[in-house]
Design a protein around this motif. Structure first.
Motif, PDB file in Angstrom:
ATOM      1  N   HIS A  88       0.847  -1.346  -0.027  1.00 25.38           N
ATOM      2  CA  HIS A  88       0.356  -0.024   0.196  1.00 25.38           C
ATOM      3  C   HIS A  88       0.771   1.722   0.354  1.00 25.38           C
ATOM      4  O   HIS A  88       1.272   2.393   1.348  1.00 25.38           O
ATOM      5  CB  HIS A  88      -0.744   0.057   1.101  1.00 25.38           C
ATOM      6  CG  HIS A  88      -0.174   0.111   2.618  1.00 25.38           C
ATOM      7  ND1 HIS A  88      -1.116   1.150   3.504  1.00 25.38           N
ATOM      8  CD2 HIS A  88       0.530  -0.028   2.760  1.00 25.38           C
ATOM      9  CE1 HIS A  88      -0.012   0.362   4.448  1.00 25.38           C
ATOM     10  NE2 HIS A  88       1.371  -0.582   4.603  1.00 25.38           N
ATOM     11  N   GLU A  89       1.693   1.520  -0.918  1.00 24.51           N
ATOM     12  CA  GLU A  89       2.688   2.343  -0.865  1.00 24.51           C
ATOM     13  C   GLU A  89       1.870   3.528  -1.358  1.00 24.51           C
ATOM     14  O   GLU A  89       1.205   3.962  -1.969  1.00 24.51           O
ATOM     15  CB  GLU A  89       3.197   1.968  -2.284  1.00 24.51           C
ATOM     16  CG  GLU A  89       5.251   0.924  -2.619  1.00 24.51           C
ATOM     17  CD  GLU A  89       3.824  -0.488  -2.824  1.00 24.51           C
ATOM     18  OE1 GLU A  89       2.567  -0.389  -3.073  1.00 24.51           O
ATOM     19  OE2 GLU A  89       4.427  -1.173  -2.526  1.00 24.51           O
ATOM     20  N   SER A 109       1.415   7.432  -2.540  1.00 22.55           N
ATOM     21  CA  SER A 109       1.421   7.357  -4.089  1.00 22.55           C
ATOM     22  C   SER A 109       0.830   8.318  -4.739  1.00 22.55           C
ATOM     23  O   SER A 109       0.067   8.349  -4.376  1.00 22.55           O
ATOM     24  CB  SER A 109       1.873   6.408  -5.198  1.00 22.55           C
ATOM     25  OG  SER A 109       0.606   5.439  -5.335  1.00 22.55           O
ATOM     26  N   ARG A 110       0.908   9.009  -5.242  1.00 23.33           N
ATOM     27  CA  ARG A 110       0.295   9.882  -6.760  1.00 23.33           C
ATOM     28  C   ARG A 110       1.000   9.566  -7.792  1.00 23.33           C
ATOM     29  O   ARG A 110       2.142   9.774  -8.379  1.00 23.33           O
ATOM     30  CB  ARG A 110       0.546  11.197  -6.044  1.00 23.33           C
ATOM     31  CG  ARG A 110       0.098  12.522  -6.559  1.00 23.33           C
ATOM     32  CD  ARG A 110      -0.020  13.978  -6.621  1.00 23.33           C
ATOM     33  NE  ARG A 110      -0.269  13.910  -4.952  1.00 23.33           N
ATOM     34  CZ  ARG A 110       0.587  15.456  -4.422  1.00 23.33           C
ATOM     35  NH1 ARG A 110       1.700  15.905  -5.360  1.00 23.33           N
ATOM     36  NH2 ARG A 110       0.363  15.733  -2.686  1.00 23.33           N
ATOM     37  N   ALA A 111      -0.785   9.622  -8.612  1.00 24.83           N
ATOM     38  CA  ALA A 111      -0.680   9.219  -9.620  1.00 24.83           C
ATOM     39  C   ALA A 111       0.878   8.266 -10.679  1.00 24.83           C
ATOM     40  O   ALA A 111       1.189   8.658 -11.540  1.00 24.83           O
ATOM     41  CB  ALA A 111      -0.411  10.829 -10.709  1.00 24.83           C
ATOM     42  N   GLY A 112       0.512   6.847  -9.795  1.00 23.99           N
ATOM     43  CA  GLY A 112       1.544   6.440  -9.974  1.00 23.99           C
ATOM     44  C   GLY A 112       2.974   6.256  -9.165  1.00 23.99           C
ATOM     45  O   GLY A 112       3.801   5.526  -9.235  1.00 23.99           O
ATOM     46  N   PHE A 113       3.320   7.702  -9.135  1.00 16.65           N
ATOM     47  CA  PHE A 113       4.577   7.643  -8.800  1.00 16.65           C
ATOM     48  C   PHE A 113       4.866   7.599  -6.850  1.00 16.65           C
ATOM     49  O   PHE A 113       3.629   7.965  -5.909  1.00 16.65           O
ATOM     50  CB  PHE A 113       5.386   9.176  -8.716  1.00 16.65           C
ATOM     51  CG  PHE A 113       5.075   9.662 -10.339  1.00 16.65           C
ATOM     52  CD1 PHE A 113       6.501   9.395 -11.074  1.00 16.65           C
ATOM     53  CD2 PHE A 113       4.064   9.558 -11.489  1.00 16.65           C
ATOM     54  CE1 PHE A 113       6.829   9.017 -12.520  1.00 16.65           C
ATOM     55  CE2 PHE A 113       4.750  10.299 -12.684  1.00 16.65           C
ATOM     56  CZ  PHE A 113       5.510   9.623 -12.806  1.00 16.65           C
ATOM     57  N   LEU A 114       6.222   6.936  -6.886  1.00 17.14           N
ATOM     58  CA  LEU A 114       6.039   6.922  -5.247  1.00 17.14           C
ATOM     59  C   LEU A 114       6.268   8.362  -4.665  1.00 17.14           C
ATOM     60  O   LEU A 114       6.777   8.925  -5.210  1.00 17.14           O
ATOM     61  CB  LEU A 114       7.226   6.356  -4.690  1.00 17.14           C
ATOM     62  CG  LEU A 114       7.399   4.374  -5.625  1.00 17.14           C
ATOM     63  CD1 LEU A 114       8.510   3.762  -4.805  1.00 17.14           C
ATOM     64  CD2 LEU A 114       5.941   3.992  -4.793  1.00 17.14           C
TER      65      LEU A 114
END
Lengths: 350, 507
Positions: B109-110, B112-117
Motif C-alpha cells: 500500500h505504497e 503514491s500520487r498518480a503512480g509515482f512513489l
C-alpha cells in the motif's frame, strides 16, 4: 467409508498398515511410473490418434506402422541419451546448456582425418573422452570455481561450438569408417542398433538413479545441498561427476549422430540443450533439483519425436511444429504443478 | 489491574477448517478483548498456524462464525484482513531484504500520487511509526538486509501499524530474539496494548506467557480445550495437561553415570576471525557438555567449525586423537551434528523418513555401489523404535512429521552412522513440550550408551538440566566452565549477559 475411518484411528505405534491388504495393480508401486507420467502417455496416445486420423491410408498398413515406430525411436535415440545425462544434472540441482556444443566438439574431434586413422576404437574413444573432459571442465568451474551452472555452461556452449568450428575448419567431415557408419543401419533381431543403445543408456540411467549410492547422492545434493554437505556427502566432487556424466552421454550421442549422418560438423546437435531440458522438465523433473525420473524424461523425448514424425508424415512446416512443441511444454508443466500441489496439500498440516 | 472488562473485539465460535485428509481446525473458540495480550498455547500441529492463517485471510474457515468488532468477518485475501485492521507477524518474517525499512513498512500500500512513489511522505510516516515503537533510531531508508533479527521484527510491526492495525497476531516472535531483545519486544507490546490494540501472542515459552499475557486459550488437535485462563495464575501443570491431555512437566532424566577417562573430543585454541577466539574444550565418552550463550555469541559457529563445516583460522580439533579438518573426516571418524535449522540444513523434506535417516550411512548398506533399501528400511525402523518416532512407518515423507519427530530423524541419522560424538545445536527449537521430554530422554540414553554429546541451547534450564558440565560463551569467548550441579540458572544468565550490548548486528 468405515474401513477408511478405522485405518486412520490405528495407534501410531501399531505396525504400519502398508501393503497388508491386496491393492490393485493401479495403486501398486510398480505402476508408479505410469501414474506419474499419465499426462505424457495421454499426449502420446492423442498424437498417435491424430496421426491415424490424418493419414488413415498409412496407418492401415501394418508394416508401415512398425517401420514408423522404429523411425520415431531412432530419431529419439541421440537426444534421448543426452536427456538422460541432463536429467541427472537437473536432479542434482544444476543445468547443462552446453550439451549440443559438447556433441559438436566430440563429433568433429572423432572424425578428423588423424583420429579416423586410429580406426573405430580410436574414434569412439575420442568422442567419449572429449565428452567427459568437457563435462569435467564444466563441473570443476561450477564446483570449485563457484560459477553459477547457467553461466558456466552457457560460456561452455559458446566456447565449445567455437572449438568445434576451429577443429573442423567449418567443413563437414565425412566419416570413412564403415563400422561407425553402419551403426545407424544395423538391426539386431529387427531392432535398430540406435534404439538398443538408447534402451541401454535409459536402463543404465534408471539403475544408476534408483539403485545406486550415486543416484542417492544426486537426489540429496539437488534436494538440499546443505543437508547433504552436513551429512558428510562431498557435494563438490559429486557435482563434478554429474557434469562428467552429462558429457559422457554427449560423447555417446556424438557417435550416434555421426553414424546417422556419416559425417560430423560444428553445427551438429544444434539446440539439443533446449530439447533435452524441455524433455526432462515435461517428464516431471523439478528444475530446482531433488526430484525427477528417467522414465518420465524418456516419455518427454518420445512426445517430441512423435510430434516431429506427425508433422513429417503430414508434410507440415516446422514452424507450426515448434509452436505446438512450446504449447505442449507449457501444458505438461501446468498439469504437473497441479498434481504436485494437490499432493502437497494432502501432506501439509497446520 | 484492568478496572472494567474491555470490549470484545474478536470472537470465534466453532471454527472448522479441513484440508484434504486433515481436519486442521475442529471447533475453535477464541475471544479477544481490546487492549489485551491473548496468548495462544498448543503443541505443534494443534492448529495454531492454521488459525492464524484464517485470521490473516490466507485460509477461509469452512464452518463456524468469526466476528470482528461486531461485524461478521470473512476476509477474502490477506489484503482484506489488513484493511480490516488485523495484521499478522509471521515467525518467518515476510520482509523483502533488498528493500528499505520504509518500503517494507508500506509494501502493498505504497504512498503514491498518480503512480509515482512519494518517498518523502513514506519516510516521514515510517519515522513516525518507528518512534511510536520506541525505535526512532532505525533509519527508514536503510536496507532491511542489514538489520539484525530484532530490527527486522520491528519493521514487521511497523508494517502492521502502517495499516492502522487494531489486532496484531504474533507467531512465536521471541524465537529469533536474544534475551534482552525479548524484554524490548515486551515493552513495545505493552505500549501497543496501552493504545487499545489487541495482541494475539503465540509462544512455546510458558515464562513469557506469564510475563506478557493477560489471558490464555489452549488448543489441542484443532479444538479449544481451555479458553480465557488467567495467564499469570494458571498453574503450569494445568496448561500442560490441557495441551497434551496428560500431565507432563519439564522432566530431565536423573544423571547417573560419571564420565571418566581420556577426552573423546579435544579442541585447542580454535579461532575464527570475528566469530569466536581461542576456544578450548574437551568431551569424554558418555559425557554431556552444554554450552550456554546468547544468539550471536558464536556458539553455533563454534559447533560448525568443530564439525569441519567452517574452516578454522587457528587451533586444532581432534577426535580420538585424529585431526578433523573437513566434514568428511568428521563423519568418517564418528562425529555427527544436528544443526540449528532442521528443515534447511538437515532434512530432505519430500524424501522418506528412512532415506533421511540413512543420509550419512547409505553407502554402508550398499554393496559395490548398489543401495540396499530393504536393509536401510529395516535399520531405520529399528532406530525409529528406539527413538519412539511417530509415525513408525519409515516410508512416509519427513515433511509430514512434527518438529520433535523431525529432530528424532536427524538424531537417528547419526545413531545409524555409529556416531561416537554428537553435536546438537538448539535440539529442542520448535519442539513442543511433550516431545521435548522424549528428546531429553533420547539424549541421556545416548550418553549412557557411551556417546559424547556437545550441546548448545538458548534455554539455560535446558543446558543445566541436561549437561554434566556447562561452558558459558559470551561474545566469542568461553568465559566459564563448571559442573552442572555446581552452578545455577541465575549465575549462568549473569555470566551470559554481563556487559553484553547486543544492540547492533550480532556479528
Amino acid at each position: 467409508m468405515t474401513d477408511q475411518r478405522t485405518k486412520t484411528d490405528v495407534p501410531a505405534d501399531a505396525p504400519a498398515p502398508v501393503s497388508l491388504t491386496k491393492t490393485s495393480w493401479w495403486k501398486s508401486d510398480g505402476a508408479e511410473p505410469v501414474r506419474r507420467n499419465l499426462g505424457l502417455i495421454g499426449v502420446l496416445i492423442v498424437l498417435v490418434i491424430i496421426g491415424a486420423v490424418t493419414r488413415p491410408e498409412l496407418y492401415g498398413d501394418a508394416s508401415w506402422v512398425t517401420n514408423n515406430v522404429w523411425t520415431i525411436l531412432q530419431q529419439a535415440s541421440a537426444i534421448g541419451v543426452v536427456t538422460v545425462g541432463m536429467t541427472f544434472v537437473i536432479i542434482g540441482g544444476g543445468i547443462d546448456l552446453s550439451v549440443g556444443a559438447i556433441i559438436a566438439v566430440a563429433g568433429v574431434w572423432s572424425t578428423t582425418l588423424a583420429t579416423q586413422s586410429y580406426g573405430t576404437a580410436g574414434m569412439i574413444f575420442t568422442a567419449i573422452v572429449v565428452g567427459v573432459v568437457v563435462g569435467l571442465v564444466n563441473g570443476v568451474l561450477i564446483s570449485y570455481g563457484r560459477l553459477v551452472p547457467f553461466i558456466a555452461t552457457l560460456a561452455m556452449m559458446v566456447a565449445a561450438r567455437g572449438l568445434a568450428a576451429q577443429i573442423s575448419g567449418k567443413q563437414t567431415q565425412v566419416s570413412a569408417n564403415s563400422t561407425i557408419n553402419d551403426i545407424a543401419s544395423t538391426k539386431i533381431l529387427g531392432v535398430p542398433m540406435l534404439v538398443i543403445m538408447l534402451a541401454v543408456v535409459v536402463a543404465g540411467g534408471w539403475v544408476l538413479l534408483n539403485r545406486t549410492t550415486f543416484g542417492r547422492r544426486t537426489v540429496a545434493v539437488g534436494g538440499n545441498p546443505e543437508a547433504a554437505r552436513l551429512a558428510g556427502i562431498n557435494i563438490r566432487l559429486h557435482t563434478v561427476l554429474l557434469y562428467a556424466l552429462s558429457g559422457l552421454c554427449c560423447g555417446i550421442a556424438a557417435i550416434m549422430l555421426t553414424s546417422q549422418a556419416t559425417s560430423a560438423q560444428a553445427a551438429m546437435a544444434n539446440l539439443y540443450e533446449l530439447d533435452a531440458i524441455a524433455a526432462a522438465i515435461i517428464g516431471g523433473t523439478l528444475l530446482s533439483g531433488g526430484r525427477g525420473t528417467i522414465i518420465g524424461a524418456l516419455f518427454g523425448v518420445l512426445v517430441f519425436s512423435t510430434i516431429t514424425n506427425l508433422f513429417a508424415i503430414n508434410n507440415l512446416s516446422t514452424e507450426v511444429q515448434n509452436m505446438v512443441k512450446g504449447a505442449i511444454i507449457v501444458a505438461a508443466v501446468l498439469v504437473q504443478q497441479f498434481r504436485y500441489r494437490s499432493l502437497s496439500q494432502l501432506f501439509s498440516r497446520t | 489491574m484492568t478496572s472494567s472488562p474491555a470490549e470484545v473485539v474478536l470472537k470465534l465460535e466453532g471454527v472448522v477448517k479441513t484440508f484434504p485428509g486433515v481436519r486442521a481446525l475442529d471447533g475453535v473458540e477464541l475471544e479477544v478483548r481490546e487492549g489485551e495480550v491473548h496468548c495462544l498455547l498448543g503443541q505443534n500441529g494443534a492448529g495454531k498456524s492454521t488459525l492464524i492463517k484464517v485470521l490473516a485471510g490466507v485460509h477461509h474457515a469452512d464452518e463456524g462464525s468469526i466476528s470482528w468488532r461486531g461485524q461478521p468477518f470473512a476476509p477474502a485475501s490477506p489484503q482484506a484482513a489488513m484493511r480490516a485492521g488485523i495484521a499478522t507477524i509471521y515467525q518467518e518474517l515476510d520482509l523483502v531484504d533488498d528493500l528499505s525499512v520504509a518500503e517494507n513498512a508500506f509494501l502493498g500500500h505504497e504512498q503514491s500520487r498518480a503512480g509515482f512513489l512519494r518517498r518523502r511522505t513514506t519516510s516521514a510516516r515510517t519515522r513516525e511509526i518507528l518512534a511510536r515503537l520506541g525505535h526512532a533510531h532505525i533509519p527508514p531508508r536503510r536496507l532491511v538486509r542489514s538489520l539484525p533479527a530484532a530490527g527486522k521484527q520491528i519493521v514487521s510491526m511497523a508494517r502492521a501499524l502502517s495499516h492502522d492495525a487494531r489486532l496484531i497476531v504474533m507467531d512465536e516472535p521471541s524465537a529469533v530474539l536474544a534475551h534482552d531483545e525479548v524484554e524490548n519486544l515486551f515493552r513495545i507490546i505493552r505500549e501497543l496494548t496501552a493504545q487499545g490494540i489487541a495482541v494475539i501472542y503465540i509462544s512455546h515459552r510458558l515464562e513469557e506467557i506469564r510475563d506478557i499475557g493477560d489471558r490464555v486459550t489452549v488448543l489441542k488437535d484443532g479444538r479449544t480445550t481451555a479458553a480465557n485462563l488467567p495467564a499469570r495464575d494458571t498453574p503450569t501443570r494445568d496448561l500442560v495437561s490441557r495441551m497434551t491431555g496428560r500431565t507432563i512437566e519439564y522432566v530431565f532424566p536423573p544423571r547417573t553415570r560419571k564420565a571418566e577417562g581420556e577426552p573423546l573430543l579435544d579442541v585447542q585454541g580454535l579461532t575464527r576471525e570475528g566469530e569466536f577466539a581461542d576456544a578450548s574444550l574437551a568431551v569424554r565418552a558418555g559425557e554431556i557438555v552444554g554450552i550456554a550463550g546468547l544468539v550471536g555469541s558464536g556458539r553455533s559457529e563454534l559447533l560448525e567449525t568443530i564439525f569441519g563445516a567452517r574452516r578454522a583460522d587457528a587451533g586444532t580439533v581432534r577426535l580420538n586423537g585424529k585431526a578433523i579438518h573437513s566434514i568428511g573426516a568428521a563423519v568418517r571418524h564418528g562425529m555427527g551434528m544436528a544443526p540449528e535449522e532442521r528443515k534447511s540444513q538437515a532434512l530432505l523434506l519430500d524424501e522418506a523418513i528412512y532415506r533421511n535417516m540413512t543420509l550419512s550411512s547409505f553407502s554402508g548398506y550398499a554393496r559395490s555401489g548398489f543401495t540396499d533399501t530393504s536393509k536401510e528400511r529395516a535399520a531405520a525402523a529399528k532406530t525409529a523404535d528406539q527413538l519412539e518416532l511417530r509415525p513408525r512407518d519409515v516410508t512416509r515423507p519427513v515433511r509430514t512429521l512434527s518438529g520433535g519427530n523431525q529432530q528424532k530423524v536427524v538424531v537417528g541419522r547419526w545413531l545409524l552412522g555409529g556416531t561416537k560424538l554428537l553435536l546438537l545445536d538448539e535440539p529442542t527449537r520448535g519442539v513442543d513440550v511433550g516431545a521435548r521430554a522424549e528428546l531429553y530422554q533420547v539424549i541421556h540414553d545416548l550418553a549412557a550408551g557411551g556417546v559424547g554429546v556437545l550441546l548448545v541451547s538458548s534455554e539455560v534450564p535446558e543446558v543445566l538440566g541436561l549437561a554434566d558440565r556447562v561452558l558459558v560463551m559470551r561474545e566469542g569467548h568461553l568465559i566459564h566452565e563448571a559442573p552442572a550441579d555446581e552452578i545455577d540458572e541465575a549465575t549462568v544468565l549473569d555470566l551470559v549477559m554481563a556487559g553484553s550490548l547486543l544492540e547492533g548486528d550480532p556479528a
